[in-house]
Design an enzyme around this catalytic site. Structure first.
Site, PDB file in Angstrom:
ATOM      1  N   ASP A  81       0.830  -1.210   0.000  1.00  0.00           N
ATOM      2  CA  ASP A  81       0.000   0.000   0.000  1.00  0.00           C
ATOM      3  C   ASP A  81       0.860   1.253   0.000  1.00  0.00           C
ATOM      4  O   ASP A  81       2.048   1.218   0.343  1.00  0.00           O
ATOM      5  CB  ASP A  81      -0.944   0.019   1.211  1.00  0.00           C
ATOM      6  CG  ASP A  81      -0.202   0.082   2.547  1.00  0.00           C
ATOM      7  OD1 ASP A  81       0.780  -0.654   2.716  1.00  0.00           O
ATOM      8  OD2 ASP A  81      -0.607   0.889   3.413  1.00  0.00           O
ATOM      9  N   GLU A 176       0.142  -1.293   5.577  1.00  0.00           N
ATOM     10  CA  GLU A 176       1.183  -0.914   6.525  1.00  0.00           C
ATOM     11  C   GLU A 176       1.077   0.556   6.889  1.00  0.00           C
ATOM     12  O   GLU A 176       1.283   0.950   8.032  1.00  0.00           O
ATOM     13  CB  GLU A 176       2.568  -1.198   5.931  1.00  0.00           C
ATOM     14  CG  GLU A 176       3.716  -1.061   6.911  1.00  0.00           C
ATOM     15  CD  GLU A 176       4.420   0.294   6.892  1.00  0.00           C
ATOM     16  OE1 GLU A 176       5.361   0.478   7.664  1.00  0.00           O
ATOM     17  OE2 GLU A 176       4.018   1.193   6.105  1.00  0.00           O
TER      18      GLU A 176
HETATM   19 ZN   LIG Z   1       6.952   1.804   3.921  1.00  0.00          ZN
END
Ligand SMILES: [Zn+2]
Length: 411
Positions: A81, A176
């Site tokens: 992401d 994340e």
């Molecule tokens: Zn990163």
């Protein structure tokens, strides 16, 4: 090590922005498009078990080539992401060949310029190929550089079965950037002894220290009544909370006044009402024990503030966010030692500096998977000035291959 730049340029064109307001996992369906394609690409390279699970996590195994039986499995991790704070759709990557220190002007917004004078890390990149976006989006080198490096290393190892190594596990988690990259990370199923996130900056860097982090909420209670008839009865929680914020150190212990190994207290959300006002603070330090000291200071100052408002009171709630991975990595010194050796064999000098934040590795290390962070060639994260270096990415691939070899030699 060929192919890493081509893969990188391909992956950054997928929109994989995560979204903290979404309750689903992954938080955005667009991440699944890249995740599905990565699983298929790995299978096409001969990494046969590559598959995506119900949460979008792609896991795969590069099978062992060694005849030794006791070589521990190592893991490689990169998140797909990109930051929700910046536009991530329609990324148009530009390769600036043979960088010579010139200004890099991004064509879709000529006000966005990478200048050597303003970006010291560019001084290490003379002669290299620099990749940027076009001026209106982030690039997504964070962390598609890491993804491209891991897939390229897998391709290299699949094409060179004569290189001896143990089993190598791969994971590509979503989300994340919104702090949820390890929420559904099944450490047991991953089955590695240790792992490395490839999500760092300049070539040669290895990060083994992150903040330890808590969040503390100080809730001030007052007493509300009609303001026209409040004399002697109203107790205003907003004023007690404001007095507390004023007592917090301004010249020290703050994000805006600290760097290096210094921690801080950071009030970042206030919900205010006369009856009840809460102040949320981030508490950060490299030493977990010093978090307690900072929390004690918060309590002392809050009680001091409340004492000025008879009838008011305050209560505290502390939540643990993550812990300094060094506490876990120190118990497994070979994990970072192997990484430093892998970096040296790639002709680089290993360099370490503390991460003033947390990584997926901070959480994974405490979930039983010691996981330092290695350079991936990413710079100016979460910015339209984000850039990457093709040569640093090639070095990262070399480091990954070396890691496999070094683990094998030691057993
Ligand atoms: Zn990163």
């Amino acid at each position: 090590m060929t192919g890493v730049l081509d893969r990188f340029l391909r992956y950054v064109q997928y929109d994989t922005k995560s979204d903290e307001r979404s309750p689903s996992c992954p938080s955005t369906a667009s991440q699944l498009v890249l995740l599905r394609d990565l699983a298929a690409e790995l299978r096409a390279l001969g990494v046969e078990d590559a598959a995506m699970d119900e949460y979008g996590y792609v896991m795969a195994t590069i099978p062992a080539t060694t005849v030794k039986r006791a070589v521990p499995t190592i893991g490689l991790i990169a998140h797909v992401d990109t930051s929700p704070e910046m536009p991530g759709a329609g990324v148009k990557p530009i390769v600036h060949r043979a960088y010579d220190g010139r200004d890099l002007v991004l064509p879709d917004d000529p006000a966005v310029v990478l200048r050597l004078a303003e970006i010291p890390a560019l001084a290490d990149q003379i002669g290299h190929d620099i990749i940027t976006a076009s001026g209106t989006t982030l690039l997504g080198a964070d962390d598609k550089a890491g993804v491209a490096e891991i897939v390229t290393a897998a391709a290299h190892l699949a094409a060179h079965p004569e290189i001896p190594h143990g089993a190598i596990r791969i994971a590509f988690p979503p989300d994340e950037e919104i702090g949820r990259g390890t929420e559904h990370f099944d450490v047991e199923r991953f089955g590695a002894r240790c792992a490395y996130t490839l999500d760092g900056g300049s070539r040669g860097e290895i990060e083994t220290e992150s903040f330890s982090a808590d969040a503390i909420t100080a809730t001030f209670h007052g007493f509300n009544t009609h303001p026209g008839y409040a004399k002697g009865t109203m107790v205003n929680a907003i004023k007690a909370a404001a007095a507390f914020v004023t007592l917090l150190p301004a010249d020290s212990l703050s994000p805006e006044t600290t760097d290096g190994h210094d921690g801080f207290l950071h009030p970042y959300v206030v919900q205010a009402g006369v009856e009840r006002t809460s102040v949320r603070l981030l508490v950060r330090d490299f030493a977990t024990a010093r978090l307690r000291e900072k929390e004690a200071l918060v309590e002392r100052l809050a009680r001091e503030a409340v004492a000025r408002f008879p009838g008011a009171r305050v209560e505290f709630a502390v939540e643990e966010s993550y812990r300094n991975m060094k506490e876990m990595l120190d118990r497994h010194p070979e994990v970072a030692d192997h990484a430093r050796e892998a970096i040296r064999r790639a002709g680089l000098e290993p360099r370490t500096h503390p991460i003033r934040g947390g990584t997926d590795g901070s959480r994974l290390s405490f979930m039983g998977l010691p996981t330092p962070n290695l350079f991936a060639g990413e710079h100016n994260f979460h910015s339209r000035l984000e850039w990457g270096s093709a040569q640093d990415m090639e070095k990262a691939v070399e480091v990954i291959v070396n890691l496999g070899k070094i683990r094998e030699e030691g057993n």
